[in-house]
Scaffold this motif. Structure first.
Motif, PDB file in Angstrom:
ATOM      1  N   ILE A 101      -7.898  -3.184  -3.693  1.00 37.12           N
ATOM      2  CA  ILE A 101      -8.065  -1.729  -3.695  1.00 37.12           C
ATOM      3  C   ILE A 101      -6.747  -1.036  -3.995  1.00 37.12           C
ATOM      4  O   ILE A 101      -6.685  -0.083  -4.784  1.00 37.12           O
ATOM      5  N   ASP A 102      -5.668  -1.513  -3.387  1.00 37.57           N
ATOM      6  CA  ASP A 102      -4.363  -0.873  -3.575  1.00 37.57           C
ATOM      7  C   ASP A 102      -3.910  -0.914  -5.023  1.00 37.57           C
ATOM      8  O   ASP A 102      -3.150  -0.041  -5.470  1.00 37.57           O
ATOM      9  N   MET A 103      -4.348  -1.900  -5.773  1.00 43.46           N
ATOM     10  CA  MET A 103      -3.977  -1.985  -7.184  1.00 43.46           C
ATOM     11  C   MET A 103      -4.638  -0.883  -8.008  1.00 43.46           C
ATOM     12  O   MET A 103      -4.179  -0.561  -9.110  1.00 43.46           O
ATOM     13  N   LYS A 104      -5.696  -0.265  -7.463  1.00 46.70           N
ATOM     14  CA  LYS A 104      -6.457   0.741  -8.207  1.00 46.70           C
ATOM     15  C   LYS A 104      -6.103   2.173  -7.808  1.00 46.70           C
ATOM     16  O   LYS A 104      -6.600   3.124  -8.419  1.00 46.70           O
ATOM     17  N   VAL A 105      -5.284   2.338  -6.771  1.00 44.65           N
ATOM     18  CA  VAL A 105      -4.938   3.672  -6.261  1.00 44.65           C
ATOM     19  C   VAL A 105      -3.491   3.983  -6.631  1.00 44.65           C
ATOM     20  O   VAL A 105      -2.585   3.191  -6.364  1.00 44.65           O
ATOM     21  N   ALA A 106      -3.276   5.151  -7.245  1.00 42.87           N
ATOM     22  CA  ALA A 106      -1.941   5.500  -7.748  1.00 42.87           C
ATOM     23  C   ALA A 106      -0.880   5.454  -6.652  1.00 42.87           C
ATOM     24  O   ALA A 106       0.230   4.964  -6.874  1.00 42.87           O
ATOM     25  N   ARG A 107      -1.207   5.945  -5.465  1.00 42.02           N
ATOM     26  CA  ARG A 107      -0.220   6.038  -4.393  1.00 42.02           C
ATOM     27  C   ARG A 107       0.163   4.679  -3.827  1.00 42.02           C
ATOM     28  O   ARG A 107       1.255   4.508  -3.269  1.00 42.02           O
ATOM     29  N   THR A 108      -0.712   3.673  -3.968  1.00 43.48           N
ATOM     30  CA  THR A 108      -0.489   2.396  -3.298  1.00 43.48           C
ATOM     31  C   THR A 108      -0.208   1.223  -4.232  1.00 43.48           C
ATOM     32  O   THR A 108       0.153   0.144  -3.755  1.00 43.48           O
ATOM     33  N   ARG A 109      -0.357   1.405  -5.521  1.00 44.37           N
ATOM     34  CA  ARG A 109      -0.199   0.243  -6.411  1.00 44.37           C
ATOM     35  C   ARG A 109       1.246  -0.238  -6.498  1.00 44.37           C
ATOM     36  O   ARG A 109       1.504  -1.351  -6.977  1.00 44.37           O
ATOM     37  N   SER A 110       2.205   0.573  -6.022  1.00 46.34           N
ATOM     38  CA  SER A 110       3.608   0.142  -6.031  1.00 46.34           C
ATOM     39  C   SER A 110       4.002  -0.604  -4.758  1.00 46.34           C
ATOM     40  O   SER A 110       5.160  -1.004  -4.612  1.00 46.34           O
ATOM     41  N   ARG A 111       3.057  -0.815  -3.836  1.00 49.63           N
ATOM     42  CA  ARG A 111       3.359  -1.555  -2.616  1.00 49.63           C
ATOM     43  C   ARG A 111       3.693  -3.013  -2.953  1.00 49.63           C
ATOM     44  O   ARG A 111       3.337  -3.504  -4.030  1.00 49.63           O
ATOM     45  N   PRO A 112       4.354  -3.714  -2.046  1.00 50.15           N
ATOM     46  CA  PRO A 112       4.862  -5.058  -2.371  1.00 50.15           C
ATOM     47  C   PRO A 112       3.818  -6.045  -2.850  1.00 50.15           C
ATOM     48  O   PRO A 112       4.088  -6.815  -3.786  1.00 50.15           O
ATOM     49  N   PRO A 114       0.486  -5.525  -4.286  1.00 55.57           N
ATOM     50  CA  PRO A 114      -0.073  -5.267  -5.621  1.00 55.57           C
ATOM     51  C   PRO A 114       0.966  -5.267  -6.732  1.00 55.57           C
ATOM     52  O   PRO A 114       0.636  -5.573  -7.881  1.00 55.57           O
ATOM     53  N   SER A 115       2.227  -4.955  -6.393  1.00 61.35           N
ATOM     54  CA  SER A 115       3.273  -4.978  -7.421  1.00 61.35           C
ATOM     55  C   SER A 115       3.842  -6.376  -7.634  1.00 61.35           C
ATOM     56  O   SER A 115       4.662  -6.582  -8.527  1.00 61.35           O
ATOM     57  N   GLY A 116       3.429  -7.349  -6.814  1.00 57.37           N
ATOM     58  CA  GLY A 116       3.838  -8.732  -6.990  1.00 57.37           C
ATOM     59  C   GLY A 116       5.216  -9.066  -6.457  1.00 57.37           C
ATOM     60  O   GLY A 116       5.759 -10.140  -6.763  1.00 57.37           O
ATOM     61  N   ARG A 117       5.798  -8.201  -5.618  1.00 61.94           N
ATOM     62  CA  ARG A 117       7.147  -8.462  -5.123  1.00 61.94           C
ATOM     63  C   ARG A 117       7.159  -9.389  -3.911  1.00 61.94           C
ATOM     64  O   ARG A 117       8.211  -9.898  -3.525  1.00 61.94           O
ATOM     65  N   VAL A 118       6.011  -9.609  -3.282  1.00 62.71           N
ATOM     66  CA  VAL A 118       5.843 -10.672  -2.284  1.00 62.71           C
ATOM     67  C   VAL A 118       4.503 -11.352  -2.536  1.00 62.71           C
ATOM     68  O   VAL A 118       3.575 -10.743  -3.062  1.00 62.71           O
ATOM     69  N   SER A 119       4.416 -12.602  -2.141  1.00 61.15           N
ATOM     70  CA  SER A 119       3.158 -13.333  -2.286  1.00 61.15           C
ATOM     71  C   SER A 119       2.302 -13.128  -1.048  1.00 61.15           C
ATOM     72  O   SER A 119       2.786 -12.676   0.005  1.00 61.15           O
ATOM     73  N   ARG A 120       1.056 -13.487  -1.132  1.00 61.92           N
ATOM     74  CA  ARG A 120       0.174 -13.373   0.023  1.00 61.92           C
ATOM     75  C   ARG A 120       0.636 -14.306   1.144  1.00 61.92           C
ATOM     76  O   ARG A 120       0.547 -13.963   2.322  1.00 61.92           O
ATOM     77  N   THR A 121       1.132 -15.473   0.784  1.00 61.68           N
ATOM     78  CA  THR A 121       1.636 -16.409   1.805  1.00 61.68           C
ATOM     79  C   THR A 121       2.834 -15.824   2.541  1.00 61.68           C
ATOM     80  O   THR A 121       2.929 -15.911   3.772  1.00 61.68           O
ATOM     81  N   GLN A 122       3.742 -15.222   1.789  1.00 65.28           N
ATOM     82  CA  GLN A 122       4.903 -14.603   2.429  1.00 65.28           C
ATOM     83  C   GLN A 122       4.479 -13.455   3.332  1.00 65.28           C
ATOM     84  O   GLN A 122       5.008 -13.285   4.435  1.00 65.28           O
ATOM     85  N   ALA A 123       3.513 -12.655   2.882  1.00 63.54           N
ATOM     86  CA  ALA A 123       3.031 -11.528   3.687  1.00 63.54           C
ATOM     87  C   ALA A 123       2.367 -12.022   4.968  1.00 63.54           C
ATOM     88  O   ALA A 123       2.554 -11.434   6.048  1.00 63.54           O
ATOM     89  N   LYS A 124       1.604 -13.094   4.876  1.00 60.49           N
ATOM     90  CA  LYS A 124       0.943 -13.639   6.064  1.00 60.49           C
ATOM     91  C   LYS A 124       1.972 -14.146   7.081  1.00 60.49           C
ATOM     92  O   LYS A 124       1.818 -13.928   8.288  1.00 60.49           O
TER      93      LYS A 124
END
Length: 319
Positions: A101-112, A114-124
């Protein structure tokens, strides 16, 4: 003109001059953004019901026996650390759930994420570390408070999915964000009472109100991708709904203060807070996203006013 580095790696709705970008190494920025350290309003709003509850319990205690200031200050400190840790963990969890969802919303697509700056494993992994800090804080309280705190995880887990099945996701946010209204009392007494439960109800209503303002920033994107919210539900009737919600908030808090035998300064603080909430309703333009964000953030001042009133109430009770 080349975009500054801080603009390339910060999220769209966070200030570039935040301490995160001045004090932390660059590799830490995405994690700070996952935890929303660059936007402290979230943990502040999570903290207020905790602190109100601590001081509401102190008001109740001060009518019958001397209070223990050291314990009260210790509890306030623990709740602040816990709010920062659990808000960060909760936001990281929310970003994992809302990745697509965040990838589709202008305000949130720059978050880490959806922008690919962290992986899901790192976030977990980061989410678990923050949750462990929250657990360490929780274990400092009595057994009743520990069990009560663990119970909050039910609504925390449900909340990110609420926008997919109900027009009232702000209600589920309120259930989670207001849990501290129960915890402060439980930490003091090892049980719950009507005053704490009514305070919790008032805090839930307050959360619905301020998060409706926040949700008006995203209502166009939300409509396009099918995300539901009270902002979309209320629409042009938002002012009328907020009038009812904030009125009920004030009434619940007044009843809570009365049940706890809070002294008159607590009610004076509530009256000032009520005026501040009324001002939000009077001036809000639901089509002005920047103003909606500013009014949302102004609820931190509402929290301070209520907290100050409760502190003064304890002082009066001890005279």
């Amino acid at each position: 003109m080349q975009t500054p580095v801080t603009e390339q790696v910060r999220v769209a709705d966070a200030p570039s001059n935040n301490w995160v970008y001045r004090q932390l190494p660059r590799w830490g920025w995405p994690y700070a953004q996952l935890a929303r350290w660059d936007r402290p309003i979230g943990w502040q709003l999570l903290l207020w019901p905790c602190w109100w509850s601590v001081m509401l319990a102190a008001n109740a205690q001060s009518t019958d026996a001397p209070i223990q200031p050291v314990i009260i200050i210790w509890h306030l400190f623990l709740f602040m650390v816990g709010a920062i840790a659990m808000r960060g963990s909760g936001c990281t969890y929310n970003d994992l759930v809302d990745h697509d969802i965040d990838m589709k919303v202008a305000r949130t697509r720059s978050r880490p994420l959806p922008s690919g700056r962290v992986s899901r494993t790192q976030a977990k992994a980061f989410m678990v570390i923050q949750a462990l800090v929250g657990l360490i804080v929780l274990l400092q309280f009595n057994l009743f408070a520990i069990v009560l705190g663990i119970c909050s995880l039910v609504v925390v887990v449900i909340y990110p999915f609420a926008k997919r099945f109900t027009d009232w996701p702000q209600f589920f946010l309120g259930l989670a964000f207001s849990w501290g209204a129960l915890m402060g009392w439980a930490a003091a007494f090892g049980s719950l009472a009507a005053a704490a439960i009514v305070l919790y109800a008032g805090a839930v209503l307050w959360t619905i109100g301020y998060d409706t303002l926040y949700a008006h920033q995203d209502k166009e994107d939300d409509e396009l991708i099918g995300v539901r919210s009270t902002a979309r539900l209320f629409g042009d009737q938002t002012k009328a709904w907020l009038t009812g919600i904030y009125t009920a908030t004030v009434l619940m808090m007044a009843l809570s203060f009365w049940l706890a035998n809070a002294a008159w300064p607590a009610f004076a603080g509530l009256a000032i807070a009520a005026a501040m909430l009324g001002r939000q309703i009077a001036i809000v333009d639901i089509n002005d996203g920047e103003q909606c964000l500013a009014l949302f953030k102004s609820n931190n001042r509402v929290g301070w006013v209520l907290f100050a009133g409760l502190i003064a109430g304890v002082a009066v009770n001890l005279m």
